[in-house]
Write a protein that holds these residues in place. Structure first.
Motif, mmCIF file in Angstrom:
data_model
loop_
_atom_site.group_PDB
_atom_site.id
_atom_site.type_symbol
_atom_site.label_atom_id
_atom_site.label_comp_id
_atom_site.label_asym_id
_atom_site.label_seq_id
_atom_site.Cartn_x
_atom_site.Cartn_y
_atom_site.Cartn_z
ATOM 1 N N GLU A 1 1.230 4.242 -3.033
ATOM 2 C CA GLU A 1 0.851 5.606 -2.800
ATOM 3 C C GLU A 1 1.964 6.304 -3.570
ATOM 4 O OE1 GLU A 1 0.242 6.009 1.231
ATOM 5 O OE2 GLU A 1 -1.802 4.950 1.231
ATOM 6 N N GLN A 2 3.193 5.752 -3.120
ATOM 7 C CA GLN A 2 4.370 6.288 -4.021
ATOM 8 C C GLN A 2 4.552 6.594 -5.245
ATOM 9 O OE1 GLN A 2 6.655 8.169 -1.837
ATOM 10 N NE2 GLN A 2 7.805 8.643 -3.618
ATOM 11 N N TYR B 1 1.725 6.158 -7.248
ATOM 12 C CA TYR B 1 0.835 7.565 -7.360
ATOM 13 C C TYR B 1 1.148 9.123 -7.387
ATOM 14 C CZ TYR B 1 -3.499 10.284 -7.256
ATOM 15 O OH TYR B 1 -4.399 11.364 -7.447
ATOM 16 N N GLN B 2 2.003 9.203 -6.131
ATOM 17 C CA GLN B 2 2.552 10.436 -6.189
ATOM 18 C C GLN B 2 3.575 10.731 -7.331
ATOM 19 O OE1 GLN B 2 1.560 12.916 -4.177
ATOM 20 N NE2 GLN B 2 -0.027 11.616 -3.367
ATOM 21 N N GLN C 1 0.817 -1.271 -0.212
ATOM 22 C CA GLN C 1 -0.136 -0.103 0.033
ATOM 23 C C GLN C 1 0.821 1.519 0.110
ATOM 24 O OE1 GLN C 1 -3.305 0.349 -0.451
ATOM 25 N NE2 GLN C 1 -3.258 2.424 -0.051
ATOM 26 N N THR C 2 1.778 1.302 0.742
ATOM 27 C CA THR C 2 2.969 2.287 0.999
ATOM 28 C C THR C 2 3.467 2.709 -0.588
ATOM 29 O OG1 THR C 2 3.233 2.005 3.231
ATOM 30 C CG2 THR C 2 4.740 3.406 2.034
#
Length: 70
Positions: free
Chosen positions: A26-27, A29-30, A22-23
């Protein structure tokens, strides 16, 4: 090590891996968002440079001139 202890250990590892995934998602995606923003900025800069080049026709005489060190 009992079967129950092994299952608990596996569940803990799985939970840690899910959190890590999940982390990382998110990274990614950013970073993709930032990459898209940078692409848009580059496109805008190219467009602006093209407009400036069209507006200043006198500068074209110097852009094709060979530098003095040749």
């Amino acid at each position: 090590m009992t079967l129950e202890e092994r299952l608990v250990e596996i569940e803990l590892k799985l939970t840690a891996q899910e959190d890590l995934v999940q982390t990382l998602n998110e990274q990614v995606y950013q970073q993709q968002k930032q990459l898209s923003d940078l692409k848009a900025l580059c496109a805008a800069l190219v467009k602006r440079l093209g407009e400036v080049a069209d507006d200043s026709g006198a500068a074209d005489a110097y852009t094709h001139e060979r530098p003095p060190h040749y």
